[in-house]
Motif scaffolding. Structure first.
Motif, short mmCIF file in Angstrom:
data_model
loop_
_atom_site.label_atom_id
_atom_site.label_comp_id
_atom_site.label_asym_id
_atom_site.label_seq_id
_atom_site.Cartn_x
_atom_site.Cartn_y
_atom_site.Cartn_z
N ASP A 102 8.73 -22.69 -16.06
CA ASP A 102 9.24 -21.83 -16.88
C ASP A 102 8.74 -20.49 -17.24
OD1 ASP A 102 11.69 -23.18 -17.40
OD2 ASP A 102 10.77 -24.47 -18.98
N ASP A 103 7.47 -20.45 -17.10
CA ASP A 103 6.65 -19.34 -17.33
C ASP A 103 5.71 -18.80 -16.29
OD1 ASP A 103 6.78 -19.51 -20.16
OD2 ASP A 103 5.26 -21.09 -20.21
N PHE A 104 6.21 -19.38 -15.02
CA PHE A 104 5.67 -18.87 -13.72
C PHE A 104 6.29 -17.63 -13.04
CE2 PHE A 104 5.52 -18.70 -9.07
CZ PHE A 104 4.07 -19.04 -8.86
N THR A 105 5.33 -16.80 -12.85
CA THR A 105 5.72 -15.48 -12.06
C THR A 105 4.76 -15.15 -11.09
OG1 THR A 105 4.56 -14.27 -13.47
CG2 THR A 105 6.67 -14.40 -14.17
N GLY A 106 5.27 -14.39 -10.15
CA GLY A 106 4.09 -13.97 -8.97
C GLY A 106 4.28 -14.58 -7.84
N ALA A 107 3.53 -14.34 -6.91
CA ALA A 107 3.53 -14.86 -5.47
C ALA A 107 3.33 -16.48 -5.57
CB ALA A 107 2.38 -14.51 -4.76
N PRO A 108 3.84 -17.34 -4.47
CA PRO A 108 3.69 -18.56 -4.35
C PRO A 108 2.24 -19.11 -4.55
CG PRO A 108 5.39 -18.03 -2.70
CD PRO A 108 4.79 -16.62 -3.33
N ARG A 109 1.85 -20.17 -4.88
CA ARG A 109 0.44 -20.77 -4.81
C ARG A 109 0.43 -22.15 -5.22
NH1 ARG A 109 0.89 -17.03 -9.56
NH2 ARG A 109 0.76 -18.41 -11.57
N LEU A 110 -0.64 -22.56 -4.96
CA LEU A 110 -0.85 -24.06 -5.07
C LEU A 110 -1.13 -24.21 -6.66
CD1 LEU A 110 -1.37 -26.80 -3.65
CD2 LEU A 110 -3.58 -26.11 -3.71
N GLY A 111 -0.31 -25.01 -7.29
CA GLY A 111 -0.09 -24.92 -8.85
C GLY A 111 -0.26 -26.40 -9.37
N ASN A 112 -0.21 -27.45 -8.80
CA ASN A 112 -0.36 -28.85 -9.38
C ASN A 112 -0.86 -29.96 -8.58
OD1 ASN A 112 -0.28 -30.46 -11.88
ND2 ASN A 112 2.01 -30.54 -11.84
N TRP A 113 -1.48 -30.80 -9.02
CA TRP A 113 -1.59 -32.01 -8.08
C TRP A 113 -1.21 -33.05 -8.72
CZ3 TRP A 113 -6.86 -34.75 -8.48
CH2 TRP A 113 -7.60 -34.33 -9.74
N ILE A 114 -0.79 -34.16 -8.10
CA ILE A 114 -0.17 -35.31 -8.58
C ILE A 114 -0.89 -36.65 -8.31
CG2 ILE A 114 2.06 -36.54 -8.95
CD1 ILE A 114 2.07 -32.96 -8.25
N CYS A 115 -1.42 -37.34 -9.17
CA CYS A 115 -2.28 -38.49 -8.51
C CYS A 115 -1.39 -40.03 -8.88
CB CYS A 115 -3.45 -38.78 -9.28
SG CYS A 115 -4.38 -37.36 -8.66
N GLN A 116 -1.38 -40.97 -8.27
CA GLN A 116 -0.82 -42.12 -8.48
C GLN A 116 -1.77 -43.11 -8.96
OE1 GLN A 116 1.32 -45.46 -5.19
NE2 GLN A 116 0.98 -43.46 -4.64
N THR A 117 -1.15 -43.98 -9.64
CA THR A 117 -1.40 -45.32 -10.40
C THR A 117 -0.53 -46.40 -10.38
OG1 THR A 117 -2.54 -46.33 -12.37
CG2 THR A 117 -0.83 -44.81 -12.78
N ASP A 118 -1.07 -47.56 -10.30
CA ASP A 118 -0.29 -48.92 -10.22
C ASP A 118 -0.17 -49.43 -11.75
OD1 ASP A 118 -0.14 -49.12 -7.51
OD2 ASP A 118 -1.94 -50.09 -7.27
#
Length: 203
Positions: free
Chosen positions: A74-90
């Motif tokens: 919702d607040d993102f502006t500008g050029a594309p960029r690496l913005g998040n990482w997602i980690c998995q758990t059981d």
């Protein structure tokens, strides 16, 4: 323990974000799908080893949604960029007992035959500016999306997570992946990949 699940490039629009990744890594991304709950859509790149990269953006064709989207879009502006990482758990519930409140509550989501639980703060923000990962647990019987993707020939070499509280955040996370490096500094990410065109990076 936590393992890397996927990396997210955030963009104002999907076409621009996809073109940016393709130019940077020299490969072609695959179509993804839509996330109706949050009004977003994505494209995907298989990285092997049950890991993938997505470009995610708000979907202009999505039905109006009364609430914030996720990944800070919702607040993102500008050029594309690496913005998040997602980690998995059981065991997401067990992990959340010791996680900081900023991580958010688990949400039950599905798309087609994919079913998962994922942490999303009520305001749609990214915990610690994204330095604390989004947490995900795939439902039993769900085949990981990375296994459905063509092999791009790209492999993650290193993900650097930068944040002023880098040491504290690293200590919070039972992360089983030596490709992830925490560095004290302004909040942000960079990633290095081996690709068919040689070593390339995203930031």
């Amino acid at each position: 323990m936590l393992t890397l699940d996927h990396l997210a490039v955030v963009a104002e629009d999907l076409a621009t974000g996809t073109a940016w990744v393709e130019a940077a890594l020299g490969v072609t991304m695959q179509p993804g799908g839509r996330h109706v709950r949050y009004g977003t859509h994505n494209t995907l790149l298989g990285l092997g080893d049950d890991l993938y990269l997505e470009v995610i953006a708000k979907d202009p064709a999505a039905a109006p949604y009364d609430g914030p989207t996720w990944f800070g879009l919702d607040d993102f502006t500008g050029a594309p960029r690496l913005g998040n990482w997602i980690c998995q758990t059981d065991d997401l519930d067990a992990l959340l007992r010791d996680a900081p409140p900023a991580v958010g509550l688990p949400r039950d989501l599905s798309r087609g035959d994919l079913t998962w639980r994922i942490t999303v703060p009520d305001d749609g923000s990214k915990p610690y500016d994204g330095a604390y990962p989004t947490l995900i647990q795939w439902a039993a019987g769900t085949h990981h999306p990375a296994r459905r993707l063509a092999d791009s020939g790209c492999r993650l070499v290193e993900l650097t997570v930068s944040h002023p509280q880098a040491d504290d955040l690293r200590a919070m996370l039972p992360l089983a992946d030596d490709r992830v490096v925490f560095r004290a500094g302004p909040a942000g990410f960079s990633a290095v990949f081996d690709t068919p065109q040689g070593r390339r990076s995203l930031g």
